[in-house]
Design an enzyme around this catalytic site. Structure first.
Site, mmCIF file in Angstrom:
data_model
loop_
_atom_site.group_PDB
_atom_site.id
_atom_site.type_symbol
_atom_site.label_atom_id
_atom_site.label_comp_id
_atom_site.label_asym_id
_atom_site.label_seq_id
_atom_site.Cartn_x
_atom_site.Cartn_y
_atom_site.Cartn_z
ATOM 1 N N THR A 221 62.141 17.253 17.095
ATOM 2 C CA THR A 221 62.718 17.243 18.516
ATOM 3 C C THR A 221 64.348 17.614 18.480
ATOM 4 O O THR A 221 64.871 17.838 17.521
ATOM 5 C CB THR A 221 62.699 15.746 19.007
ATOM 6 O OG1 THR A 221 63.520 14.860 18.235
ATOM 7 C CG2 THR A 221 61.239 15.136 19.074
ATOM 8 N N ASN B 5 58.711 19.290 10.257
ATOM 9 C CA ASN B 5 59.879 19.137 9.129
ATOM 10 C C ASN B 5 59.471 18.218 8.128
ATOM 11 O O ASN B 5 58.860 17.129 8.307
ATOM 12 C CB ASN B 5 61.174 18.670 9.893
ATOM 13 C CG ASN B 5 62.170 18.878 8.756
ATOM 14 O OD1 ASN B 5 62.309 20.060 7.979
ATOM 15 N ND2 ASN B 5 63.303 17.974 8.611
ATOM 16 N N MET C 246 67.745 24.934 6.107
ATOM 17 C CA MET C 246 69.146 24.000 6.156
ATOM 18 C C MET C 246 69.826 24.360 7.387
ATOM 19 O O MET C 246 71.053 24.465 7.154
ATOM 20 C CB MET C 246 69.575 24.302 4.827
ATOM 21 C CG MET C 246 69.002 23.870 3.683
ATOM 22 S SD MET C 246 68.373 22.174 3.811
ATOM 23 C CE MET C 246 69.909 21.144 3.730
ATOM 24 N N LEU D 156 68.619 15.048 15.302
ATOM 25 C CA LEU D 156 68.285 15.279 14.061
ATOM 26 C C LEU D 156 67.563 14.484 13.343
ATOM 27 O O LEU D 156 67.906 13.162 13.259
ATOM 28 C CB LEU D 156 69.683 15.616 13.428
ATOM 29 C CG LEU D 156 69.749 16.099 11.974
ATOM 30 C CD1 LEU D 156 69.139 17.295 11.725
ATOM 31 C CD2 LEU D 156 71.219 15.708 11.263
ATOM 32 N N ASP D 157 66.523 14.941 12.594
ATOM 33 C CA ASP D 157 65.439 13.851 11.725
ATOM 34 C C ASP D 157 64.961 13.064 12.142
ATOM 35 O O ASP D 157 64.744 11.801 11.636
ATOM 36 C CB ASP D 157 66.343 13.569 10.504
ATOM 37 C CG ASP D 157 66.751 14.641 9.830
ATOM 38 O OD1 ASP D 157 66.081 15.817 9.553
ATOM 39 O OD2 ASP D 157 67.832 14.806 8.742
ATOM 40 N N HIS E 75 61.455 15.872 5.360
ATOM 41 C CA HIS E 75 62.911 15.314 5.072
ATOM 42 C C HIS E 75 62.798 14.445 3.908
ATOM 43 O O HIS E 75 61.769 13.511 3.874
ATOM 44 C CB HIS E 75 63.366 14.486 6.327
ATOM 45 C CG HIS E 75 64.599 13.907 6.147
ATOM 46 N ND1 HIS E 75 65.912 14.742 5.919
ATOM 47 C CD2 HIS E 75 65.175 12.696 5.712
ATOM 48 C CE1 HIS E 75 67.090 13.849 6.056
ATOM 49 N NE2 HIS E 75 66.695 12.697 5.672
HETATM 50 C C1 GRF Z 1 63.115 19.545 -0.256
HETATM 51 O O1 GRF Z 1 63.535 18.366 -0.900
HETATM 52 C C2 GRF Z 1 63.188 19.305 1.255
HETATM 53 O O2 GRF Z 1 62.722 18.005 1.646
HETATM 54 C C3 GRF Z 1 64.627 19.320 1.357
HETATM 55 O O3 GRF Z 1 64.983 20.618 0.951
HETATM 56 C C4 GRF Z 1 64.165 20.663 -0.149
HETATM 57 C C5 GRF Z 1 63.831 21.955 -0.498
HETATM 58 O O4 GRF Z 1 63.010 22.247 -1.541
HETATM 59 N N1 GRF Z 1 64.906 19.507 2.911
HETATM 60 P P1 GRF Z 1 62.148 23.710 -1.650
HETATM 61 O O5 GRF Z 1 62.853 24.860 -0.955
HETATM 62 O O6 GRF Z 1 60.893 23.418 -0.757
HETATM 63 O O7 GRF Z 1 61.720 23.776 -2.738
#
Ligand code: GRF
Length: 194
Positions: free
Chosen positions: A140, A106, A89, A143-144, A108
């Site tokens: 890249t 990543n 995060m 973001l996303d 998402h």
């Molecule tokens: C997942 O939903 C991922 O897509 C998001 O954060 C969550 C992470 O879950 N970015 P975990 O830590 O893999 O259980």
């Protein structure tokens, strides 16, 4: 063998799905699980699996740039071919994404390009979408918004809450991310739909 580093901030269920997929004749192996949060649940799960772990708390650094330089230095020690962001995060600057260009994936929790950023499930419910899902993409500097490598779709039910939808999407994530990683390390790049 391709060397795969996994970056997490939380429970690490996607990290577990990735790590547990890299067995047998899979061309990748997990070489490091790094968290920017001390005590993140995923760290213990990585240790249980005998994977090297590290904590690099972003709060210990003066700014984003310093944090990212330390992150790159720590990653360089394990020379990863692929870096999987799995519930990591922190936003990454172009300095970092350029350093590792073409190697960062990543996951998402939305069907990108819909709903980049946070609160994806609430936004899908609010919009009345009939389907939700998750996307694996190359990272890249935007973001996303990097090239999409694969998506998993799930239905939205009439009585869904953010929690029930998030849980259904997460199951899809756990299938999608290992499938995309396996193809990526084999050099197959056509987007995957599941
Ligand atoms: C997942 O939903 C991922 O897509 C998001 O954060 C969550 C992470 O879950 N970015 P975990 O830590 O893999 O259980």
């Amino acid at each position: 063998m391709k060397r795969v580093a996994i970056l997490i901030s939380g429970g690490g269920s996607n990290m577990v799905a990735l790590a547990d997929s890299m067995v047998g004749d899979h061309p990748g192996r997990p070489v490091l699980v790094l968290s920017n949060v001390a005590g993140a649940g995923g760290l213990a799960k990585a240790e249980d699996r005998g994977i090297e772990t590290a904590v690099l708390a972003h709060r210990d650094f003066g700014d984003r740039r310093e944090f990212e330089r330390a992150l790159s230095a720590r990653l360089e020690k394990v020379a990863p071919d692929v870096i999987c962001l799995a519930g990591f995060m922190r936003m990454l600057t172009p300095e970092f994404t350029d350093r590792w260009a073409g190697r960062i994936l990543n996951i998402h929790p939305s069907l990108l390009p819909k709903y980049p950023g946070l609160n994806t499930h609430a936004r899908a419910l609010e919009a009345g979408d009939t389907h939700a899902g998750a996307t694996v993409h190359l990272v890249t500097g935007d973001l996303d918004a990097g090239p999409i490598l694969g998506q998993a779709r799930v239905p939205v039910r009439a009585d869904d809450t953010v929690e029930t939808l998030a849980a259904r999407v997460l199951i899809g994530e756990h299938a999608l991310y290992p499938a995309v990683l396996a193809r990526f390390v084999r050099g197959e790049v056509a987007p995957l739909s599941m």
